[in-house]
Design a protein around this motif. Structure first.
Motif, PDB file in Angstrom:
ATOM      1  N   TYR A  38      33.104  44.931  32.138  1.00 27.91           N
ATOM      2  CA  TYR A  38      31.982  44.748  33.433  1.00 27.91           C
ATOM      3  C   TYR A  38      31.311  45.453  32.349  1.00 27.91           C
ATOM      4  CZ  TYR A  38      30.145  45.166  37.650  1.00 27.91           C
ATOM      5  OH  TYR A  38      29.531  44.625  38.959  1.00 27.91           O
ATOM      6  N   GLY A  73      28.885  41.013  35.133  1.00 26.42           N
ATOM      7  CA  GLY A  73      29.869  41.404  34.848  1.00 26.42           C
ATOM      8  C   GLY A  73      30.961  41.305  35.076  1.00 26.42           C
ATOM      9  N   SER A  74      30.310  39.985  36.730  1.00 27.30           N
ATOM     10  CA  SER A  74      32.288  40.465  37.538  1.00 27.30           C
ATOM     11  C   SER A  74      32.808  39.302  36.901  1.00 27.30           C
ATOM     12  CB  SER A  74      31.803  39.577  38.593  1.00 27.30           C
ATOM     13  OG  SER A  74      31.263  41.133  39.636  1.00 27.30           O
ATOM     14  N   TRP A  79      31.918  37.604  33.269  1.00 32.57           N
ATOM     15  CA  TRP A  79      31.854  37.772  31.582  1.00 32.57           C
ATOM     16  C   TRP A  79      32.984  36.362  31.437  1.00 32.57           C
ATOM     17  CZ3 TRP A  79      28.085  37.474  29.220  1.00 32.57           C
ATOM     18  CH2 TRP A  79      27.656  37.501  28.207  1.00 32.57           C
ATOM     19  N   ALA A  99      37.419  43.976  34.218  1.00 35.02           N
ATOM     20  CA  ALA A  99      36.728  45.375  35.576  1.00 35.02           C
ATOM     21  C   ALA A  99      37.095  46.427  35.389  1.00 35.02           C
ATOM     22  CB  ALA A  99      36.622  44.437  37.001  1.00 35.02           C
TER      23      ALA A  99
END
Length: 189
Positions: free
Chosen positions: A129, A181-182, A184, A189
């Motif tokens: 993340y 990030g969440s 991808w 995470a």
């Protein structure tokens, strides 16, 4: 490498999220309300501009070319002041349609660049993340913010306004980074 096409969902969601966050920053928090001021003798200045009937575009007063910039006449006009930078827009009822469409397209382009740079930087396979957050956020901040500084350096925009715009850019970058990030592909995470 993760292709831009594979990142269509974070691109779209970050574009919509930035669009909505910008609405909140400008319409709810309203700290940009002091970015521009009313010109004293506005009616008289507008009357003079209307008489000149300038086409839409950017203007500087007094105007000089590179050849005339050091002439005694220009130096005298500039020294006497005031010096003004002016953008003339077409007249008509106020509308934000064109600007909002342009802003949405701009946010989309920034998200596409964030996807491209992040996809190239992280390569194929899963990524953390924070790795996706870092590359997407940095790219988005560059896209939303850094050109603001030139406005103060070259065009005399208030540094306070530039700092507010850089704060907005940071918020937009963090929103973009969080979504990338969440979402991808194969990320953890």
């Amino acid at each position: 490498m993760v292709s831009v096409i594979d990142l269509w969902l974070p691109i779209l969601l970050s574009t919509v999220a930035v669009f909505l966050v910008s609405f909140l920053l400008h319409m709810v928090l309203k700290y940009h309300n002091t970015d521009v001021k009313k010109l004293p003798a506005e009616a008289e200045v507008l009357a003079v501009i209307r008489r000149g009937n300038p086409p839409p575009g950017g203007y500087v007063l007094p105007h000089a070319t590179m050849e005339t910039m050091n002439s005694p006449e220009f130096v005298a006009k500039r020294s006497a002041g005031p010096v003004a930078l002016m953008t003339v827009l077409p007249g008509g009822p106020p509308t934000m349609k064109r600007e909002l469409i342009g802003w949405f397209i701009y946010a989309l382009v920034v998200s596409i660049f964030a996807a491209y740079v992040t996809g190239r930087a992280l390569g194929a396979g899963p990524a953390d993340y924070l790795d996706a957050f870092r590359f997407a956020g940095t790219t988005a901040f560059l896209g939303y913010g850094m050109a603001q500084v030139q406005e103060s350096i070259w065009w005399g925009r208030s540094w306070t306004v530039t700092m507010k715009n850089l704060f907005d850019a940071l918020v937009y970058a963090l929103v973009t980074a969080g979504i990338f990030g969440s979402l991808w592909p194969g990320g953890s995470a």
